[in-house]
Design a protein around this motif. Structure first.
Motif, PDB file in Angstrom:
ATOM      1  N   HIS A 159       0.844  -1.189   0.000  1.00 51.28           N
ATOM      2  CA  HIS A 159       0.000   0.000   0.000  1.00 51.28           C
ATOM      3  C   HIS A 159       0.880   1.241   0.000  1.00 51.28           C
ATOM      4  N   PHE A 160       0.490   2.240  -0.778  1.00 49.97           N
ATOM      5  CA  PHE A 160       1.122   3.567  -0.684  1.00 49.97           C
ATOM      6  C   PHE A 160       0.072   4.491  -0.125  1.00 49.97           C
ATOM      7  N   GLY A 161       0.095   4.739   1.165  1.00 58.12           N
ATOM      8  CA  GLY A 161      -0.966   5.544   1.749  1.00 58.12           C
ATOM      9  C   GLY A 161      -2.294   4.870   1.459  1.00 58.12           C
ATOM     10  N   SER A 162      -3.175   5.585   0.757  1.00 58.62           N
ATOM     11  CA  SER A 162      -4.492   5.013   0.478  1.00 58.62           C
ATOM     12  C   SER A 162      -4.490   4.156  -0.791  1.00 58.62           C
ATOM     13  N   VAL A 163      -3.409   4.252  -1.569  1.00 54.97           N
ATOM     14  CA  VAL A 163      -3.347   3.488  -2.822  1.00 54.97           C
ATOM     15  C   VAL A 163      -2.962   2.039  -2.534  1.00 54.97           C
ATOM     16  N   ILE A 164      -3.775   1.109  -3.006  1.00 56.24           N
ATOM     17  CA  ILE A 164      -3.416  -0.308  -2.884  1.00 56.24           C
ATOM     18  C   ILE A 164      -2.792  -0.720  -4.207  1.00 56.24           C
ATOM     19  N   ALA A 165      -1.451  -0.755  -4.240  1.00 59.54           N
ATOM     20  CA  ALA A 165      -0.765  -1.033  -5.500  1.00 59.54           C
ATOM     21  C   ALA A 165      -0.695  -2.526  -5.765  1.00 59.54           C
ATOM     22  N   LEU A 166      -0.593  -3.326  -4.713  1.00 60.94           N
ATOM     23  CA  LEU A 166      -0.572  -4.780  -4.850  1.00 60.94           C
ATOM     24  C   LEU A 166      -1.461  -5.349  -3.767  1.00 60.94           C
ATOM     25  N   PHE A 180      15.659  -1.959 -13.731  1.00 61.98           N
ATOM     26  CA  PHE A 180      14.447  -1.219 -13.432  1.00 61.98           C
ATOM     27  C   PHE A 180      13.922  -0.561 -14.694  1.00 61.98           C
ATOM     28  N   GLN A 181      12.620  -0.274 -14.657  1.00 62.54           N
ATOM     29  CA  GLN A 181      12.011   0.346 -15.828  1.00 62.54           C
ATOM     30  C   GLN A 181      12.670   1.689 -16.136  1.00 62.54           C
ATOM     31  N   ASP A 182      13.057   2.428 -15.081  1.00 64.80           N
ATOM     32  CA  ASP A 182      13.729   3.704 -15.315  1.00 64.80           C
ATOM     33  C   ASP A 182      15.248   3.536 -15.386  1.00 64.80           C
ATOM     34  N   GLY A 196       0.410  -7.638 -17.876  1.00 67.34           N
ATOM     35  CA  GLY A 196      -0.621  -6.779 -17.312  1.00 67.34           C
ATOM     36  C   GLY A 196      -0.582  -5.416 -17.956  1.00 67.34           C
ATOM     37  N   ASP A 197      -1.703  -4.717 -17.850  1.00 71.02           N
ATOM     38  CA  ASP A 197      -1.848  -3.388 -18.415  1.00 71.02           C
ATOM     39  C   ASP A 197      -0.905  -2.388 -17.767  1.00 71.02           C
ATOM     40  N   ASN A 198      -0.846  -1.197 -18.335  1.00 73.15           N
ATOM     41  CA  ASN A 198      -0.145  -0.103 -17.665  1.00 73.15           C
ATOM     42  C   ASN A 198      -0.820   0.158 -16.331  1.00 73.15           C
ATOM     43  N   GLY A 199      -0.012   0.280 -15.290  1.00 73.63           N
ATOM     44  CA  GLY A 199      -0.569   0.570 -13.975  1.00 73.63           C
ATOM     45  C   GLY A 199      -1.106  -0.641 -13.249  1.00 73.63           C
ATOM     46  N   ALA A 200      -0.855  -1.841 -13.792  1.00 71.86           N
ATOM     47  CA  ALA A 200      -1.389  -3.048 -13.153  1.00 71.86           C
ATOM     48  C   ALA A 200      -0.634  -3.385 -11.870  1.00 71.86           C
ATOM     49  N   GLY A 201       0.590  -2.881 -11.736  1.00 74.02           N
ATOM     50  CA  GLY A 201       1.356  -3.149 -10.520  1.00 74.02           C
ATOM     51  C   GLY A 201       2.585  -4.004 -10.771  1.00 74.02           C
ATOM     52  N   LYS A 202       2.960  -4.195 -12.015  1.00 71.76           N
ATOM     53  CA  LYS A 202       4.115  -5.042 -12.336  1.00 71.76           C
ATOM     54  C   LYS A 202       5.401  -4.478 -11.749  1.00 71.76           C
ATOM     55  N   SER A 203       5.622  -3.180 -11.985  1.00 73.21           N
ATOM     56  CA  SER A 203       6.853  -2.581 -11.481  1.00 73.21           C
ATOM     57  C   SER A 203       6.870  -2.574  -9.966  1.00 73.21           C
ATOM     58  N   THR A 204       5.723  -2.306  -9.367  1.00 72.40           N
ATOM     59  CA  THR A 204       5.652  -2.316  -7.907  1.00 72.40           C
ATOM     60  C   THR A 204       6.012  -3.695  -7.370  1.00 72.40           C
ATOM     61  N   LEU A 205       5.538  -4.736  -8.070  1.00 74.96           N
ATOM     62  CA  LEU A 205       5.825  -6.096  -7.621  1.00 74.96           C
ATOM     63  C   LEU A 205       7.331  -6.374  -7.657  1.00 74.96           C
ATOM     64  N   THR A 265       7.193  -7.631 -19.998  1.00 76.65           N
ATOM     65  CA  THR A 265       7.194  -7.039 -21.334  1.00 76.65           C
ATOM     66  C   THR A 265       5.762  -6.881 -21.810  1.00 76.65           C
ATOM     67  N   HIS A 266       5.576  -5.967 -22.751  1.00 77.01           N
ATOM     68  CA  HIS A 266       4.263  -5.820 -23.383  1.00 77.01           C
ATOM     69  C   HIS A 266       4.267  -6.472 -24.755  1.00 77.01           C
ATOM     70  N   ASN A 267       5.401  -7.092 -25.111  1.00 73.29           N
ATOM     71  CA  ASN A 267       5.546  -7.638 -26.460  1.00 73.29           C
ATOM     72  C   ASN A 267       5.452  -9.164 -26.427  1.00 73.29           C
ATOM     73  N   ASP A 284      12.525  -5.387 -16.008  1.00 70.00           N
ATOM     74  CA  ASP A 284      11.275  -4.651 -16.155  1.00 70.00           C
ATOM     75  C   ASP A 284      11.271  -3.956 -17.516  1.00 70.00           C
ATOM     76  N   GLU A 285      10.554  -4.520 -18.456  1.00 71.30           N
ATOM     77  CA  GLU A 285      10.477  -4.013 -19.826  1.00 71.30           C
ATOM     78  C   GLU A 285      11.860  -3.682 -20.383  1.00 71.30           C
ATOM     79  N   PRO A 286      12.736  -4.697 -20.432  1.00 67.10           N
ATOM     80  CA  PRO A 286      14.108  -4.418 -20.843  1.00 67.10           C
ATOM     81  C   PRO A 286      14.240  -4.189 -22.339  1.00 67.10           C
TER      82      PRO A 286
HETATM   83  N1  LIG Z   1       5.320   5.349  -4.817  1.00 66.57           N
HETATM   84  C1  LIG Z   1       4.022   5.272  -5.164  1.00 66.57           C
HETATM   85  N2  LIG Z   1       3.102   6.019  -4.526  1.00 66.57           N
HETATM   86  C2  LIG Z   1       1.787   5.939  -4.881  1.00 66.57           C
HETATM   87  N3  LIG Z   1       1.307   5.154  -5.843  1.00 66.57           N
HETATM   88  C3  LIG Z   1       2.171   4.385  -6.520  1.00 66.57           C
HETATM   89  C4  LIG Z   1       3.562   4.406  -6.226  1.00 66.57           C
HETATM   90  N4  LIG Z   1       4.182   3.530  -7.054  1.00 66.57           N
HETATM   91  C5  LIG Z   1       3.219   3.011  -7.843  1.00 66.57           C
HETATM   92  N5  LIG Z   1       2.003   3.506  -7.519  1.00 66.57           N
HETATM   93  C6  LIG Z   1       0.736   3.171  -8.156  1.00 66.57           C
HETATM   94  O1  LIG Z   1       0.650   1.778  -8.262  1.00 66.57           O
HETATM   95  C7  LIG Z   1       0.059   1.415  -9.497  1.00 66.57           C
HETATM   96  C8  LIG Z   1       0.910   0.386 -10.199  1.00 66.57           C
HETATM   97  O2  LIG Z   1       2.073   1.012 -10.704  1.00 66.57           O
HETATM   98  P1  LIG Z   1       3.208   0.204 -11.454  1.00 66.57           P
HETATM   99  O3  LIG Z   1       4.306   1.138 -11.752  1.00 66.57           O
HETATM  100  O4  LIG Z   1       3.551  -0.995 -10.663  1.00 66.57           O
HETATM  101  O5  LIG Z   1       2.495  -0.222 -12.829  1.00 66.57           O
HETATM  102  P2  LIG Z   1       3.055  -1.114 -14.008  1.00 66.57           P
HETATM  103  O6  LIG Z   1       2.244  -2.343 -14.048  1.00 66.57           O
HETATM  104  O7  LIG Z   1       4.511  -1.282 -13.903  1.00 66.57           O
HETATM  105  O8  LIG Z   1       2.708  -0.235 -15.278  1.00 66.57           O
HETATM  106  P3  LIG Z   1       3.552   0.020 -16.633  1.00 66.57           P
HETATM  107  O9  LIG Z   1       3.216  -1.091 -17.566  1.00 66.57           O
HETATM  108  O10 LIG Z   1       3.016   1.317 -17.134  1.00 66.57           O
HETATM  109  O11 LIG Z   1       4.977   0.088 -16.275  1.00 66.57           O
HETATM  110  C9  LIG Z   1      -0.129   2.673 -10.294  1.00 66.57           C
HETATM  111  O12 LIG Z   1      -1.503   3.020 -10.264  1.00 66.57           O
HETATM  112  C10 LIG Z   1       0.679   3.707  -9.572  1.00 66.57           C
HETATM  113  O13 LIG Z   1       0.072   4.960  -9.603  1.00 66.57           O
END
Ligand SMILES: Nc1ncnc2c1ncn2[C@@H]1O[C@H](COP(=O)(O)OP(=O)(O)OP(=O)(O)O)[C@@H](O)[C@H]1O
Ligand SMILES: [Mg+2]
Lengths: 376, 271
Positions: free
Chosen positions: B16-23, B88-90, B40-49, B205-207, B173-175
């Motif tokens: 969780h990031f504050g109120s955001v449930i990322a995973l 990392f993605q970045d 998973g789609d953009n924003g699905a939580g892959k990078s967070t995982l 990857t998205h490919n 992460d999306e290398p």
């Molecule tokens: N540090 C953070 N604080 C708040 N919210 C975050 C943070 N990091 C990620 N999130 C949220 O968690 C969700 C998942 O983000 P994540 O980067 O894991 O997506 P992703 O699956 O990697 O997407 P993409 O394919 O675009 O890379 C997003 O909605 C993002 O806004």
């Protein structure tokens, strides 16, 4: 490789020389070093005063020692400020730390009869603590170091004045010089190095002697030795040690550095401690030299240090710079300050000169950096 | 799989990031010698995982096991020490620093000892150049600032670095997002080689053309939750594609594009 063929790419792939790499002349590679601007500036300022201040005594042996000493004092704190700025942070509390450290040395010695070495160790311990606190707060709060150390600028100055008023009733503490002779630690911060050598050189007529037959320069002041030593140490750290690589990385992008396994927080804390300790070295030298402490000492030194570092080619945003550059910045500073004195220009103009020089240096460095990235 | 316990395992991990449930409540196993593809789609939580796996984030709930032992990384440095290397993605590169300085950032090779201990720049430059050559990038000068490299070259530095230092787990992460065909195929070959060397690989990857050939299993994420893991035997390329992008969306896109083409042709005939 899908590089577009260029006219000079005659030799096919597999040749030893990479066809995309132009051999750059030495001077062009030198341009891409951060300290290049400062080196050019130093030569310029030197040439200027060699012409304008010739025959004024600025470039006699003793005159040289004087401006080198001014440069050395600033250079000591500028070196630490350079490492910190490369690491991505500022320390505005350096000047106040100088004042506080002086008080912390003088009061125990003069008022309470401590041995000198103990008071010096006390000052260094307190400085380490202050540096640690600066770093800890910056790390913990994520606030810009500008704000955190600005707070410490006031806190430390206030403490210096408060403590010395409370314990001695004064803001100036004199009489330190009686306690210096024979103290093992104080000897590191007072006197001159190589007096024998200079006597010997004078006896061979290589340097002038005064009316009493003593050499015009009796030795190299310790401050200059400290300056050169710290500059060499910082350069070694930056160019050749893992810790130096971590400093560049932390300043370049703290997040990326952390993700690559760099202990960014530890790096920053240690850099803040190093600036506070270097301010204490400055204070020690000053207290030993003048035999007194004053709560107002070190005023504005933090800004002078930043000026020297920036003239030395460091980026204000971090991740780029050099300790040698900072040393050259301090040298320019010393030459200008004493040059203005020797040429008899009203010293009121010193600050104008300083500000203009800072502007020119920043513009020049920006220009050079763009050139450097192209040249690569 | 030949190994009994997975190399890396997540058990009911939430972040969780504050109120955001990322995973929320993610469980995942990757054995050594296996490639797990995260979809998973953009924003699905892959990078967070994967950031949770590599020590950037600490899980809010749940636990992670490395080689069967529970781990809790205080920072990415600890994950690296444990043998988990990540692209990392970045990319986590410092633009103003040289290729070599970036390559060995946090892992500098040294010679000498005591106060004379120093970075072995000759060795470092040689390795950096050599590893980049392996990936198909001929580095002009390892002292070149990373900021002056092309996007794909920069990505290759990050990949080469992770491959060089990855001992047990390799996370990407999306290398291949910025890579040319040749470099992308080299990266895929790297992944296959890492798998053969017994590393556990997690690959985002998205490919689908990159994912399908090398993956042993797929895990699908959606809005922070897991829709399950599938072994490659159980699933076809088309099904993977459907899961990744929503195949229906692609089909309708195809139809739209065909429509554009028709009107283009009509216009050129008129002209
Ligand atoms: N540090 C953070 N604080 C708040 N919210 C975050 C943070 N990091 C990620 N999130 C949220 O968690 C969700 C998942 O983000 P994540 O980067 O894991 O997506 P992703 O699956 O990697 O997407 P993409 O394919 O675009 O890379 C997003 O909605 C993002 O806004
Ligand atoms: Mg992502």
């Amino acid at each position: 490789m899908n590089s577009t063929p260029s006219p000079e790419a005659n030799n096919p792939a597999g040749g030893q020389q990479d066809e995309r790499l132009r051999k750059l002349p030495f001077w062009k590679r030198a341009l891409s070093r951060p300290e290049f601007g400062a080196l050019a500036g130093t030569i310029l300022v030197l040439a200027f005063f060699l012409v304008v201040a010739s025959g004024t005594g600025m470039f006699t042996p003793s005159g040289i020692v004087v401006f080198l000493e001014v440069a050395a004092q600033l250079g000591i704190i500028a070196t630490a400020a350079a490492l910190l700025m490369i690491g991505g942070e500022f320390d505005l509390s350096i000047g106040s730390m100088i004042g506080l450290a002086g008080v912390l040395i003088a009061i125990p010695v003069v008022q309470y009869g401590w041995p000198m070495w103990m008071a010096i160790l006390l000052a260094f311990s307190c400085a380490g603590l202050v540096g640690w606190a600066n770093g800890y707060l910056v790390n913990r709060t994520g606030l810009p170091s500008f704000i955190v150390t600005l707070a410490f600028l006031f806190i430390l100055r206030g403490l210096a004045i408060g403590i010395s008023r409370l314990l001695t009733g004064r803001t100036q503490i004199g009489g330190v010089q009686d306690h210096i002779p024979g103290d093992w630690l104080a000897s590191l911060f007072s006197g001159e190095v190589g007096t024998g050598l200079f006597n010997w050189m004078a006896s061979h007529g290589w340097i002038g002697t005064n009316f009493a037959g003593n050499p015009a320069v009796t030795g190299i002041p310790v401050s200059i030795v400290w300056w050169l030593g710290l500059t060499a140490l910082a350069t070694w750290i930056l160019l050749f040690t893992p810790y130096g690589n971590w400093i560049f990385a932390s300043g370049g992008d703290a997040n990326a550095a952390r993700n690559s396994g760099v202990p960014v927080r530890r790096v920053k804390v240690s850099l803040f401690m190093f600036t506070a300790l270097s301010a204490t070295v400055f204070a020690c030298l000053q207290v030993m030299d003048t035999g007194s402490a004053d709560t107002l000492r070190g005023m504005l030194k933090e800004l002078e240090a930043i000026i020297a570092v920036v003239i030395g080619g460091a980026l204000l945003t971090g991740g780029y710079g050099s300790a040698i550059g900072a040393a050259l910045g301090a040298l320019i500073f010393g030459m200008v300050q004493m040059g203005i004195f020797y040429t008899g220009v009203n010293t009121d103009w010193f600050k104008v000169f300083l500000g203009v020089m800072l502007l020119v240096a920043v513009l020049f460095n920006n220009f050079m950096r763009k050139k450097a990235l192209e040249a690569k | 799989m030949t190994e009994h316990k997975p190399m890396i395992e997540m058990c009911n991990v939430s972040k969780h990031f504050g109120s955001v449930i990322a995973l929320s409540d993610i469980s995942l196993k990757v054995h050594s010698g296996e490639v797990m593809c995260l979809l998973g789609d953009n924003g699905a939580g892959k990078s967070t995982l994967i950031k949770t796996l590599s020590g950037v984030h600490k899980p809010t709930h749940g636990e992670m096991l490395l080689d069967g032992k529970p781990v809790r990384f205080k920072s990415p440095a600890y994950a690296l020490d444990a043998g988990i290397a990540t692209v990392f993605q970045d990319l986590a590169m410092i633009p103003l620093m040289s290729i070599t300085r970036n390559f060995f950032m946090g892992r500098e090779p040294t010679v000498g000892w005591g106060p004379m201990k120093r970075i072995d720049w000759k060795y470092a430059d040689r390795i950096a150049k050599q590893e980049m050559a392996k990936i198909g990038i001929d580095v002009r000068d390892p002292g070149q600032a990373v900021g002056t490299l092309s996007g794909g070259e920069r990505q290759c530095v990050a990949i080469a670095r992770a491959v060089y230092f990855g001992a047990k787990v390799l996370i990407l992460d999306e290398p291949t997002s910025a890579l040319g065909v040749k470099q992308a195929s080299v990266v895929l070959r790297y992944i296959a080689k890492a798998r053969a060397d017994g590393l556990a690989v997690i690959f985002i990857t998205h490919n689908v053309h990159h994912a399908y050939p090398v993956a042993n299993a797929f895990t699908l994420l959606k809005r922070g939750g897991s829709l399950g893991s599938f072994r490659k035997e159980e699933i076809t390329r088309e099904e993977v594609l459907n899961m990744m992008a929503g195949g229906a969306e692609l089909e309708s896109l195809d139809a739209e594009l065909a429509e554009f083409q028709r009107s283009d042709q009509q216009q050129s005939q008129v002209a």
